[in-house]
Design a protein around this motif. Structure first.
Motif, PDB file in Angstrom:
ATOM      1  N   ILE A  63       0.862  -1.187   0.000  1.00 23.53           N
ATOM      2  CA  ILE A  63       0.000   0.000   0.000  1.00 23.53           C
ATOM      3  C   ILE A  63       0.893   1.229   0.000  1.00 23.53           C
ATOM      4  CG2 ILE A  63      -1.729   1.335   1.266  1.00 23.53           C
ATOM      5  CD1 ILE A  63      -2.855  -1.211   2.376  1.00 23.53           C
ATOM      6  N   HIS A  64       0.672   2.098  -0.980  1.00 18.77           N
ATOM      7  CA  HIS A  64       1.398   3.371  -1.008  1.00 18.77           C
ATOM      8  C   HIS A  64       0.465   4.480  -0.560  1.00 18.77           C
ATOM      9  CE1 HIS A  64       3.981   6.632  -1.830  1.00 18.77           C
ATOM     10  NE2 HIS A  64       3.224   7.101  -2.801  1.00 18.77           N
ATOM     11  N   MET A  88      -1.659 -12.384   5.678  1.00 20.23           N
ATOM     12  CA  MET A  88      -1.034 -11.394   4.800  1.00 20.23           C
ATOM     13  C   MET A  88       0.082 -10.640   5.521  1.00 20.23           C
ATOM     14  SD  MET A  88      -3.394  -7.938   4.680  1.00 20.23           S
ATOM     15  CE  MET A  88      -1.971  -6.841   4.530  1.00 20.23           C
ATOM     16  N   ARG A  89       0.976 -10.063   4.756  1.00 13.13           N
ATOM     17  CA  ARG A  89       1.946  -9.120   5.267  1.00 13.13           C
ATOM     18  C   ARG A  89       1.789  -7.819   4.497  1.00 13.13           C
ATOM     19  NH1 ARG A  89       1.742 -12.025   8.753  1.00 13.13           N
ATOM     20  NH2 ARG A  89       3.355 -13.305   9.739  1.00 13.13           N
ATOM     21  N   LEU A  90       2.127  -6.741   5.163  1.00 13.55           N
ATOM     22  CA  LEU A  90       1.952  -5.400   4.595  1.00 13.55           C
ATOM     23  C   LEU A  90       3.309  -4.791   4.285  1.00 13.55           C
ATOM     24  CD1 LEU A  90       0.179  -2.846   4.019  1.00 13.55           C
ATOM     25  CD2 LEU A  90       0.524  -2.246   6.434  1.00 13.55           C
ATOM     26  N   LEU A  91       3.426  -4.239   3.078  1.00 19.95           N
ATOM     27  CA  LEU A  91       4.541  -3.378   2.688  1.00 19.95           C
ATOM     28  C   LEU A  91       3.951  -1.987   2.518  1.00 19.95           C
ATOM     29  CD1 LEU A  91       7.467  -2.885   1.741  1.00 19.95           C
ATOM     30  CD2 LEU A  91       6.717  -3.536  -0.561  1.00 19.95           C
ATOM     31  N   LEU A  92       4.332  -1.070   3.388  1.00 19.26           N
ATOM     32  CA  LEU A  92       3.704   0.249   3.443  1.00 19.26           C
ATOM     33  C   LEU A  92       4.739   1.308   3.072  1.00 19.26           C
ATOM     34  CD1 LEU A  92       1.119   1.828   4.253  1.00 19.26           C
ATOM     35  CD2 LEU A  92       2.005   1.863   6.598  1.00 19.26           C
ATOM     36  N   THR A  93       4.424   2.122   2.057  1.00 21.75           N
ATOM     37  CA  THR A  93       5.352   3.170   1.629  1.00 21.75           C
ATOM     38  C   THR A  93       4.702   4.545   1.740  1.00 21.75           C
ATOM     39  OG1 THR A  93       4.710   2.955  -0.706  1.00 21.75           O
ATOM     40  CG2 THR A  93       6.584   1.632   0.054  1.00 21.75           C
ATOM     41  N   HIS A  94       5.571   5.562   1.864  1.00 24.46           N
ATOM     42  CA  HIS A  94       5.123   6.940   2.055  1.00 24.46           C
ATOM     43  C   HIS A  94       6.066   7.893   1.336  1.00 24.46           C
ATOM     44  CE1 HIS A  94       2.787   5.338   5.450  1.00 24.46           C
ATOM     45  NE2 HIS A  94       3.904   4.714   5.793  1.00 24.46           N
ATOM     46  N   GLY A  95       5.609   9.142   1.188  1.00 22.52           N
ATOM     47  CA  GLY A  95       6.450  10.189   0.648  1.00 22.52           C
ATOM     48  C   GLY A  95       6.775  11.283   1.641  1.00 22.52           C
ATOM     49  N   GLN A 113       7.933  -1.116   6.467  1.00 23.41           N
ATOM     50  CA  GLN A 113       7.622   0.256   6.070  1.00 23.41           C
ATOM     51  C   GLN A 113       8.847   0.861   5.398  1.00 23.41           C
ATOM     52  OE1 GLN A 113       7.087   3.081   9.310  1.00 23.41           O
ATOM     53  NE2 GLN A 113       5.329   3.993   8.266  1.00 23.41           N
ATOM     54  N   LEU A 114       8.633   1.522   4.260  1.00 12.03           N
ATOM     55  CA  LEU A 114       9.707   2.109   3.474  1.00 12.03           C
ATOM     56  C   LEU A 114       9.266   3.467   2.937  1.00 12.03           C
ATOM     57  CD1 LEU A 114      10.516  -0.971   1.178  1.00 12.03           C
ATOM     58  CD2 LEU A 114      11.862  -0.268   3.162  1.00 12.03           C
ATOM     59  N   TRP A 115      10.255   4.206   2.397  1.00 14.14           N
ATOM     60  CA  TRP A 115       9.931   5.385   1.602  1.00 14.14           C
ATOM     61  C   TRP A 115       9.550   4.949   0.186  1.00 14.14           C
ATOM     62  CZ3 TRP A 115       9.025   9.550   4.147  1.00 14.14           C
ATOM     63  CH2 TRP A 115       9.790   9.937   5.240  1.00 14.14           C
ATOM     64  N   PRO A 133       6.009  -7.379  -4.404  1.00 12.09           N
ATOM     65  CA  PRO A 133       4.651  -7.456  -3.850  1.00 12.09           C
ATOM     66  C   PRO A 133       3.753  -8.323  -4.733  1.00 12.09           C
ATOM     67  CG  PRO A 133       5.433  -5.181  -3.961  1.00 12.09           C
ATOM     68  CD  PRO A 133       6.387  -6.003  -4.760  1.00 12.09           C
ATOM     69  N   ASP A 134       2.774  -8.955  -4.114  1.00 10.77           N
ATOM     70  CA  ASP A 134       1.813  -9.753  -4.873  1.00 10.77           C
ATOM     71  C   ASP A 134       0.700  -8.886  -5.455  1.00 10.77           C
ATOM     72  OD1 ASP A 134       2.903 -12.426  -4.427  1.00 10.77           O
ATOM     73  OD2 ASP A 134       2.411 -12.052  -2.320  1.00 10.77           O
ATOM     74  N   ILE A 135       0.403  -7.787  -4.783  1.00 13.08           N
ATOM     75  CA  ILE A 135      -0.631  -6.869  -5.254  1.00 13.08           C
ATOM     76  C   ILE A 135      -0.286  -5.481  -4.722  1.00 13.08           C
ATOM     77  CG2 ILE A 135      -2.182  -7.295  -3.274  1.00 13.08           C
ATOM     78  CD1 ILE A 135      -4.530  -7.118  -5.265  1.00 13.08           C
TER      79      ILE A 135
END
Length: 442
Positions: A63-64, A88-95, A113-115, A133-135
């Protein structure tokens, strides 16, 4: 010329990397979060966490959520996703730093969590290759050409959720000679907030567009925050509290000048002391990096300021102006205020989200510029939860009149709560749509 546009875009994003690093250093002076893990923004993950590992049969969902508002929208749908995909696992990105700070609260064990990677071909490809990511779910408006290309090149389903597109943004996209329209067309699906939004996405050629509603209607004001706001209100002087909510640059100074112009005495303090039922003014800026600047603007206009950060667990301190310089407490501010003027709507900025105010039972007075939330604004007007005025001067007059009319104010508060309840359900619909998409991609 049109075929050259993607090439020129690639060159521009590559050449801008030193400028981006300089900007991050400058912003990091005021917001240290911008100095954290800077290499992630360029697709360098040597010190970053490894790819999250979902359980068998569950996806890694990226999710971005670029900033604070998008992160809060993601927080609304995330419990639905975790319920339907327990492993599920979450990959969360931000700006932005505020988005990243808010997003840290959403992480469960095993999440990462990443940029957001800067939109060069190299950085976006490294991001996709490193985390696979899968989706992918982009929140609201964040469509970057190279990021979309990197995802579609590996066959990743990629959607734009809680999506909105104003007429102004549509015209801007159409002027990019195919660059942004091609990125929109490459999306697997768009889940639009409203039918007008959906129509504009279809104009850009998006093949699959569904209207699933606005996730922000599903947000429930936190009871402890509402109770906090009521405690503040009970401890405050018995005069109306009028708030400029989620204010943007340019609006605060105009607001302070209007206060001074309306005062029948030479100083603001003398005016407050001399006028019966003169309002208690409250300003909550939209962006936290501007808290100090707004306090300085108020002082320059001769207004004394009491900042939320100084209240601690106590009551608001006596001052001409209360400044809401905290994050995550908007529900408390709405519970404190008798009337809210909608920030971003008194300058041509498109307005801010009025749904939370309605859900908290705070009547809203909005200016002429609400194109970012046009349907929600019109629906709130039709429901009797909001008023529209031509400019800030009229807004202050309307807010003061409304503050003095308790029966009308209560009717608008009740209408706001009913309006918010009526439009709920987008979170469940979005989660179900992502479930179908995931099943089709496996």
């Amino acid at each position: 010329m049109a075929p050259l546009i993607p090439v020129l875009y690639d060159l521009a994003t590559w050449a801008a990397q030193p400028l981006l690093r300089r900007k991050l250093r400058r912003r990091g002076g005021a917001e240290p979060g911008y100095l954290q893990a800077v290499d992630e923004r360029f697709g360098r993950y040597g010190a970053a966490p490894a790819r999250p590992q979902p359980t068998a049969g569950a996806p890694l969902v990226w999710i971005h959520a670029v900033s604070l508002g998008e992160t809060r929208a993601a927080a609304i749908v995330l419990p639905q996703l975790r319920a339907q995909w327990p492993g599920m696992r979450l990959l969360l990105t931000h700006g932005t730093a505020t988005g990243r700070a808010e997003g840290a609260r959403l992480l469960a064990p095993g999440d990462v969590q990443l940029w957001q990677p800067w939109d060069t071909r190299a950085a976006t490809r490294r991001f996709v290759q490193a985390y696979r990511p899968d989706i992918g779910v982009l929140m609201e408006t964040e469509v970057w050409p190279n990021l979309v290309r990197a995802c579609t090149d590996v066959g990743m389903p990629l959607v734009l959720a809680n999506a909105r597109l104003s007429a102004k943004s549509l015209r801007g996209a159409q002027r990019t000679a195919g660059l942004l329209p091609a990125a929109y067309r490459a999306l697997t699906a768009v889940y639009a907030q409203t039918e007008p939004d959906a129509a504009r996405f279809r104009t850009l050629g998006v093949p699959t567009v569904e209207v699933l509603g606005n996730l922000k209607f599903d947000a429930q004001p936190a009871a402890p925050l509402l109770a906090l706001g009521r405690r503040w209100r009970d401890a405050a002087p018995s005069r109306p509290v009028l708030m400029l909510a989620s204010s943007r640059e340019g609006e605060e100074l105009a607001f302070f000048k209007q206060i001074r112009a309306a005062a029948p005495a030479e100083s603001a303090q003398a005016a407050i002391n001399s006028i019966v039922n003169w309002p208690q003014w409250l300003v909550v800026p939209r962006h936290p990096q501007r808290f100090d600047a707004v306090a300085d603007l108020a002082a320059q206009q001769g207004l004394s300021v009491s900042r939320r950060s100084q209240w601690g667990t106590g009551a608001p301190q006596a001052a001409d102006l209360w400044l809401g310089d905290s994050l995550g407490e908007m529900a408390a501010y709405y519970a404190l205020a008798d009337v809210a003027l909608l920030g971003g709507s008194f300058e041509p900025l498109g307005g801010q989200n009025l749904i939370e105010a309605a859900a908290c039972g705070c009547p809203v007075v909005m200016g002429p510029h609400t194109f970012n939330f046009s349907q929600a604004a019109e629906q709130a007007l039709a429901a009797g939860a909001a008023l529209r005025v031509a400019d800030l001067a009229q807004g202050l007059q309307a807010a003061q009149a409304l503050a003095g009319d308790a029966p009308r104010r209560q009717a608008m508060a009740d209408a706001g709560r009913a309006f918010a309840r009526q439009h709920q359900g987008a979170a469940a619909r979005t989660a179900a749509a992502l479930q179908l998409l995931w099943q089709g991609a496996r």
